[in-house]
Design an enzyme around this catalytic site. Structure first.
Site: not given
Ligand code: FAD
Length: 278
Positions: A10, A12, A103, A210, A260
């Site tokens: 895939s 991106e 973020d 990055f 990916h």
């Molecule tokens: P989460 O899974 O919510 O985790 C974030 C943090 O919170 C982690 O440190 C985790 O350990 C902690 N955490 C989660 N749940 C809990 C809880 N219940 N209690 C305490 N701590 C907790 N960013 C963008 O803005 N746009 C994009 O399109 C984008 N695409 C991405 C695609 C991929 C494949 C990846 C790997 C990252 C992408 N990101 C994108 C970056 C991502 O948004 C950041 O890495 C962000 O900081 C974390 O997102 P997450 O969805 O992993 O968050």
């Protein structure tokens, strides 16, 4: 290197900011479609900053006859806003989401109605049932804000338990970190495909910038070699292709369910790596 079975891929993209960028991306997509990607995904700026560009690009990909996944991030968003976005995506015919926390730029508090990606996954399932295949992010080298490796693993498990179907990892250059993460997830009794995210190496400074921000480790031997090439982009690219193709080979041989590619809206490196992978 022995020939192994083909592996699904895939790709991106990020939403282009200018008409010229959109034109260039159209051409890049056509080149990458020759690889027959399972789907193409489009990133989404946290806080909804790129919503229009993201959805327009997703619409273009679907119109080109290729399955498209929209990224969607929840930090700073309200339930009503995400409900509206899900409605738009459904009406466009989108079947796959990459559900993220995102973020916010520094200075923004962690207000809003969602705190973690698991909240978003739960909300999407509650609102739309099984309408979407939901991908979530995974961090073999640990998310930079995680309290500990085990709490990060639990955070990943929470996303799966909330209804995620599969995951895409942050990029990495150390296959062992990926295989260990997959083992740990298996040991929790969670069976979701975890597809490695692959970042081709095109520029040394961009990669360092990055990687520092997202917590991806550039192994010392790669970092020092890249630094030693200075402005010699031809050597950086040649070395990058060797390193990343080797990584993909290791991942494929070790049973990764797909690859990916973070294309960065460029086609050359992804095409060359896939060509070398056969
Ligand atoms: P989460 O899974 O919510 O985790 C974030 C943090 O919170 C982690 O440190 C985790 O350990 C902690 N955490 C989660 N749940 C809990 C809880 N219940 N209690 C305490 N701590 C907790 N960013 C963008 O803005 N746009 C994009 O399109 C984008 N695409 C991405 C695609 C991929 C494949 C990846 C790997 C990252 C992408 N990101 C994108 C970056 C991502 O948004 C950041 O890495 C962000 O900081 C974390 O997102 P997450 O969805 O992993 O968050």
């Amino acid at each position: 290197m022995t020939a192994t079975a083909p592996i699904p891929i895939s790709v991106e993209f990020f939403p282009p900011k200018t008409p010229e960028g959109a034109e260039k991306l159209r051409a890049v997509r056509q080149e990458l479609y020759t690889l027959k990607p399972e789907f193409c995904s489009v990133t989404f700026g946290a806080g909804g900053s790129t919503q229009e560009g993201t959805f327009n690009t997703v619409r273009d990909i679907l119109a080109e006859g290729v399955p498209a996944a929209s990224h969607i991030s929840c930090i700073g968003a309200t339930h009503a806003k995400v409900r509206e976005q899900l409605g738009l995506l459904k009406a466009m015919g989108v079947k796959r989401l990459v559900a993220l926390r995102g973020d916010l730029p520094s200075g923004f508090g962690i207000g809003g109605e969602f705190h973690y990606a698991s909240d978003l996954v739960e909300f999407v399932r509650a609102e739309t049932g099984d309408d979407f295949h939901i991908e979530v992010a995974a961090y073999p080298e640990i998310h930079p804000q995680a309290k500990s490796p085990s709490s990060d693993l639990q955070a990943f498990a929470a996303k799966v338990k909330a209804g995620a179907n599969s995951a895409i990892t942050q990029y990495f250059y150390n296959a062992d970190a990926y295989f260990r993460f997959v083992e740990e997830v298996d040991a929790l009794g969670l069976s979701v495909p975890i597809v490695p995210g692959i970042m081709p190496i095109a520029s040394s400074t961009q990669l360092m910038r990055f990687s520092d921000a997202c917590g991806a480790e550039i192994p010392r031997w790669i970092r020092l070699r890249l630094q030693s090439y200075g402005d010699d982009t031809a050597s950086i690219k040649a070395f990058g292709l060797d390193v990343v193709t080797d990584l993909c080979e290791q991942l494929r041989a070790g049973g990764a369910p797909g690859l990916h590619f973070y294309s960065m809206n460029q086609s050359a490196a992804t095409l060359e790596i896939c060509k070398r992978l056969g």
